[in-house]
Motif scaffolding. Structure first.
Motif, PDB file in Angstrom:
ATOM      1  N   GLN A   1       0.832  -1.209   0.000  1.00 36.14           N
ATOM      2  CA  GLN A   1       0.000   0.000   0.000  1.00 36.14           C
ATOM      3  C   GLN A   1       0.864   1.255   0.000  1.00 36.14           C
ATOM      4  O   GLN A   1       0.577   2.229  -0.699  1.00 36.14           O
ATOM      5  N   ALA A   2       1.914   1.246   0.810  1.00 38.89           N
ATOM      6  CA  ALA A   2       2.780   2.411   0.909  1.00 38.89           C
ATOM      7  C   ALA A   2       3.501   2.685  -0.401  1.00 38.89           C
ATOM      8  O   ALA A   2       3.641   3.843  -0.833  1.00 38.89           O
ATOM      9  N   ILE A   3       3.975   1.628  -1.056  1.00 37.59           N
ATOM     10  CA  ILE A   3       4.653   1.799  -2.346  1.00 37.59           C
ATOM     11  C   ILE A   3       3.680   2.357  -3.374  1.00 37.59           C
ATOM     12  O   ILE A   3       4.018   3.278  -4.138  1.00 37.59           O
ATOM     13  N   ALA A   4       2.462   1.855  -3.385  1.00 37.00           N
ATOM     14  CA  ALA A   4       1.461   2.358  -4.327  1.00 37.00           C
ATOM     15  C   ALA A   4       1.137   3.817  -4.047  1.00 37.00           C
ATOM     16  O   ALA A   4       0.970   4.620  -4.977  1.00 37.00           O
TER      17      ALA A   4
ATOM     18  N   ALA B   1       3.112   6.074  -2.669  1.00 35.40           N
ATOM     19  CA  ALA B   1       4.237   6.913  -3.066  1.00 35.40           C
ATOM     20  C   ALA B   1       4.264   7.121  -4.579  1.00 35.40           C
ATOM     21  O   ALA B   1       4.720   8.165  -5.057  1.00 35.40           O
ATOM     22  N   ARG B   2       3.786   6.131  -5.314  1.00 38.23           N
ATOM     23  CA  ARG B   2       3.730   6.282  -6.769  1.00 38.23           C
ATOM     24  C   ARG B   2       2.617   7.226  -7.193  1.00 38.23           C
ATOM     25  O   ARG B   2       2.770   8.029  -8.113  1.00 38.23           O
TER      26      ARG B   2
ATOM     27  N   ALA C   1       9.351   2.511   1.953  1.00 38.77           N
ATOM     28  CA  ALA C   1       8.739   2.238   0.650  1.00 38.77           C
ATOM     29  C   ALA C   1       9.648   2.684  -0.487  1.00 38.77           C
ATOM     30  O   ALA C   1       9.844   1.945  -1.469  1.00 38.77           O
ATOM     31  N   TYR C   2      10.193   3.885  -0.382  1.00 40.57           N
ATOM     32  CA  TYR C   2      11.100   4.369  -1.429  1.00 40.57           C
ATOM     33  C   TYR C   2      12.344   3.500  -1.528  1.00 40.57           C
ATOM     34  O   TYR C   2      12.848   3.216  -2.630  1.00 40.57           O
ATOM     35  N   ALA C   3      12.866   3.070  -0.378  1.00 37.24           N
ATOM     36  CA  ALA C   3      14.059   2.222  -0.396  1.00 37.24           C
ATOM     37  C   ALA C   3      13.775   0.893  -1.078  1.00 37.24           C
ATOM     38  O   ALA C   3      14.585   0.399  -1.886  1.00 37.24           O
ATOM     39  N   MET C   4      12.619   0.300  -0.786  1.00 36.41           N
ATOM     40  CA  MET C   4      12.282  -0.972  -1.422  1.00 36.41           C
ATOM     41  C   MET C   4      12.118  -0.795  -2.932  1.00 36.41           C
ATOM     42  O   MET C   4      12.506  -1.663  -3.724  1.00 36.41           O
TER      43      MET C   4
END
Length: 547
Positions: free
Chosen positions: A14-17, A19-20, A156-159
């Motif tokens: 969810q966090a990665i999505a 951030a996008r 999230a950004y690091a992943m």
């Protein structure tokens, strides 16, 4: 070893999505409600906080600490201190196991740390309130859930960045009648120990991005808190160490490094060869000192200071403009890095939905809005909080002499160290007054020849001296377009026509880019790809492919 990755994978996705997409997303509820955190959470936290006072936080041979609440009492908490060389040696010993872990495992551990920090948000609120001077609700939100969102955003950004690095590649290149074949392997290698130098006003909100970005990319971290605000980061480090141990990793992957104003250790740590990354939040003097000492030899991520501008051209909601601006000037007594300082206005005033307003009428309306906002003592205390550093009171006294005082600053009743906003009228050419940051509840209403000059001065001064936020009010699309271009060039995040419940001070994780790195207010952005990508480098191994 406890496995946390699977438990938190859905949240990480969810966090990665988020951030996008840059859409609204918050993983941690911001309301200090017993229905969310437990009916006894507030009382339990108050008891836990009281139990920390007047004693060592943890046992140690050398103890330091002299925190004093801006609301009155000394905390009396002391913390184990160690020499920089000892801290570095411990980190180097602990680092290999963390660096060898795959990114998903590290992310799972970090999200479990954030989960537990969120569970203890009421305790963190007490710690933040009584070190920074934030009022309770702000201390809960900014020190707890909003800071935790910033930590999650960094993970999230690091992943995302680590996922761009393949582990293997079969390389085939045609070469005439032959084909050259190589087998290649790639690995993301941590850059070194991360040093996070904390600030006194937002120790967790500003500290978590660097802490979690370095940890997510495989680096051990030493957390050097500001001597006036150790407790929030001490609680953070204590939680992190407990989770790391449960997961089977050395606790010294994260260490607290408290010091004193009389014997600071930040420079010794920052210049140590084993320190690979430095994150710093604070004043421009020490920021410049770090840049000089490190001279580009290692990544330095800073958030420093700025002269955040407001340009008043025209508005369709004059009353809303004044209310919104008054709240922005008063919130946490102007001690936010995003708080406005310089209000640029044409000497002829501005057009509004209430008809033309002269320069003096605009000034009077802002003063009236401040007076109304702060007329109720309880509401005033909740908005203003307390002054973190007594030096801010001296700045207020000095600022009174810089121009015509439109609204004087005064303390609220009670023991807390407080000050209401000071508003001073100055001329546009009095740049010696408004052209530097005057941290605290100090603002200038700047009389300019015309609106275009106001915009030019706002943009050029922030490019030269730094700013994190800018606000423009205008009903003219052409003027707004000029403002957007000018502030983009100056590297400042621009807000337009704020009259309701969104304020220029606010910066939302996963959506807003906080600081640009494009002007002197800081060298990095929270959070973009560049904030995490230089915390590791790529190791490559290649060999001819087997026949």
């Amino acid at each position: 070893m406890v496995e946390f990755a699977a438990r938190h994978q859905a949240l990480l996705d969810q966090a990665i999505a988020a951030a996008r997409s840059r859409a609204h997303f918050s993983a941690y509820p911001e309301a200090p409600s017993g229905k969310i955190y437990g009916e006894s959470a507030k009382a339990d936290a108050e008891a836990a906080f009281a139990a920390l006072l007047g004693k060592p936080f943890e046992a140690g041979e050398t103890l330091v600490g002299d925190e004093r609440s801006p609301f009155g009492p000394a905390l009396g908490i002391t913390y184990p201190a160690a020499a920089p060389a000892t801290l570095v040696a411990r980190a180097e010993s602990a680092s290999p196991a963390w660096a060898a872990a795959d990114p998903a495992t590290r992310a799972g551990v970090l999200l479990e740390i954030l989960h537990r920090l969120n569970r203890d948000s009421f305790l963190m609120a007490n710690a933040v309130m009584h070190t920074t001077g934030q009022a309770f609700v702000m201390a809960f939100q900014a020190g707890g859930p909003h800071a935790q969102d910033r930590g999650l955003e960094a993970v999230a950004y690091a992943m995302e960045e680590l996922s761009r690095v393949p582990t293997t590649a079969a390389w085939h290149k045609p070469a005439g009648r032959d084909v050259l074949r190589m087998d290649k392997r790639f690995a993301a290698v941590p850059r070194g120990i991360g040093l996070v130098i904390g600030c006194a006003t937002f120790p967790t909100w500003n500290g978590y991005p660097g802490i979690f970005a370095s940890l997510a990319t495989g680096n051990a971290v030493i957390v050097k808190p500001h001597p006036a605000a150790i407790l929030p980061l001490a609680l953070t480090v204590r939680t992190a160490r407990a989770v790391l141990a449960e997961a089977g990793f050395p606790a010294d992957i994260v260490q607290l490094a408290p010091d004193t104003p009389e014997a600071p250790i930040a420079e010794q740590l920052a210049t140590h060869p084993a320190i690979g990354i430095v994150d710093f939040t604070g004043g421009p003097a020490f920021g410049a000192r770090l840049r000089s000492l490190l001279a580009g030899r290692k990544p330095l991520h800073t958030e420093e200071a700025g002269i955040n501008p407001v340009v008043l051209h025209s508005t369709a909601d004059f009353a809303g403009l004044c209310r919104n601006l008054a709240f922005s000037l008063a919130l946490y007594s102007g001690q936010m890095c995003t708080a406005p300082q310089n209000i640029f206005l044409s000497s002829t005033g501005m057009t509004t939905d209430e008809g033309p307003k002269s320069f003096d009428e605009v000034g009077a309306a802002i003063v009236a809005a401040l007076d109304d906002l702060l007329s109720d003592p309880a509401r005033a205390a909740g908005v203003l909080g307390a002054i973190q550093n007594p030096a801010t009171l001296a700045r207020i006294a000095a600022a009174r002499r810089l121009g015509r005082v439109l609204r004087d600053s005064a303390p609220l009743p009670g023991e807390a160290r407080t000050a209401t906003p000071l508003l001073v009228e100055v001329l546009a050419d009095a740049e010696e007054a408004w052209g530097e940051e005057r941290f605290g509840p100090i603002a200038f209403l700047i009389r300019c020849p015309d609106a275009d000059t106001a915009l030019r001065l706002a943009a050029t001064s922030t490019k030269a001296r730094g700013a994190i936020t800018a606000l423009v009010h205008s009903t003219d699309d052409a003027f707004l377009a000029r403002a957007e271009g000018a502030f983009a060039k100056a590297g400042v995040a621009l807000s337009e026509n704020l009259t309701g419940g969104v304020f220029v001070n606010q910066s939302a994780a996963f959506s807003d880019y906080h600081v640009s790195g494009a002007n002197p207010a800081g060298t990095s952005c929270l959070t973009d790809a560049a904030f995490v990508a230089n915390r590791f480098h790529i190791a490559m191994v290649r060999r001819p492919a087997a026949a």
